[in-house]
Write an enzyme that holds these catalytic residues in place. Sequence first.
Site, PDB file in Angstrom:
ATOM      1  N   SER A 154     -43.656  -6.722   6.590  1.00 55.35           N
ATOM      2  CA  SER A 154     -43.344  -5.464   7.271  1.00 55.35           C
ATOM      3  C   SER A 154     -41.940  -5.507   7.867  1.00 55.35           C
ATOM      4  O   SER A 154     -40.969  -5.671   7.138  1.00 55.35           O
ATOM      5  CB  SER A 154     -44.423  -5.178   8.315  1.00 55.35           C
ATOM      6  N   ASP A 255     -49.909   2.399   1.959  1.00 56.90           N
ATOM      7  CA  ASP A 255     -49.007   2.077   3.062  1.00 56.90           C
ATOM      8  C   ASP A 255     -47.972   3.185   3.232  1.00 56.90           C
ATOM      9  O   ASP A 255     -47.523   3.780   2.246  1.00 56.90           O
ATOM     10  CB  ASP A 255     -48.305   0.756   2.721  1.00 56.90           C
ATOM     11  N   HIS A 285     -51.463  -1.058   4.828  1.00 66.07           N
ATOM     12  CA  HIS A 285     -50.538  -2.043   5.382  1.00 66.07           C
ATOM     13  C   HIS A 285     -51.269  -3.277   5.914  1.00 66.07           C
ATOM     14  O   HIS A 285     -52.231  -3.170   6.682  1.00 66.07           O
ATOM     15  CB  HIS A 285     -49.747  -1.383   6.513  1.00 66.07           C
TER      16      HIS A 285
END
Length: 314
Positions: A154, A255, A285
Amino acid sequence: METPFAGPWHQFVEDLGQTPCLPGKDLDSILAGWGQLAGTLATRYGFPPPDESVATEDVQLDGLWLRCYTPANATGQEPVGLYFHGGGWVMGGVKEEDGFCRVISRQCQMRLVSVEYRKAPETRYPGALNDGVSAALWAQSRYENQPLVLMGTSAGGNLAFGTALRLIDQDMADKVSGVVALAPITVHPDAVPEHLKEQYTAYEENAELTVNSRAAMQVFFDCYKAPVDDVYTSCLLHPRLLALPKVYIAELGLDTLRDDARLMKGALDTAKVPVMYDAYPGYPHCSFMFPFKSLGEHQRTFLGGVAKAVRWMS
């Protein structure tokens, strides 16, 4: 009504009774929401105990600290990775992703350094990026100048790209053997080039289907305070992507960052950078980090892809 979720994730959502999704009103509500979700996961499912076969050492370095992981039976010839945790540049940490890093170290048979970089909003951009560069140079000196696999999830994937590109721009490309970016941030939504905007729809399509909701992502960017078109944050825009040696990207289909991954792959392909790319349709995610039995096969497959990428770069 047909669910957009992959079967194992759908089972998890049904059992949990909700779709994990951070509120995006402000940073305080995000932190509270994440704390509540993490507590629920720990209470209902429990997180696996840390793999004690992987040795760890904590190191203090000029205001930040690092945790070094060494797999069992290490010979000193293993690849070296520098890992940046996720959390939108504002939360998370080495301790929170300790278990994940132990698994990476063992499964990839690599020596790994996890970076406790400074967080926004207390430390704004480029504080975390500077910490990444400092950690990379330290790891180089510790591990006999061995090139690094820069890794992250991320916002950590963003820092992995940003650190690699900063090193390249400082004439230290030889210190980078590759980038492993797991569901990375690669561009600010407002910086997406005009000709690519039709391909950048995940923020709308997946706004509430994933833990990093569209609203939460806006709070993360607002706290980090990087210029919208900064090429070490909106790395998609960096003019020297072609200098990256090898890149692995993992995309999660539900995501908000799905198209960050896809657009970066397209840019790297255009620049003729060697790329490995895995896509996981129907998963949101960081689905590979959630502790639920039905997700076990997904997690094993995901980590297998990471291990294959590390071997390819080594």
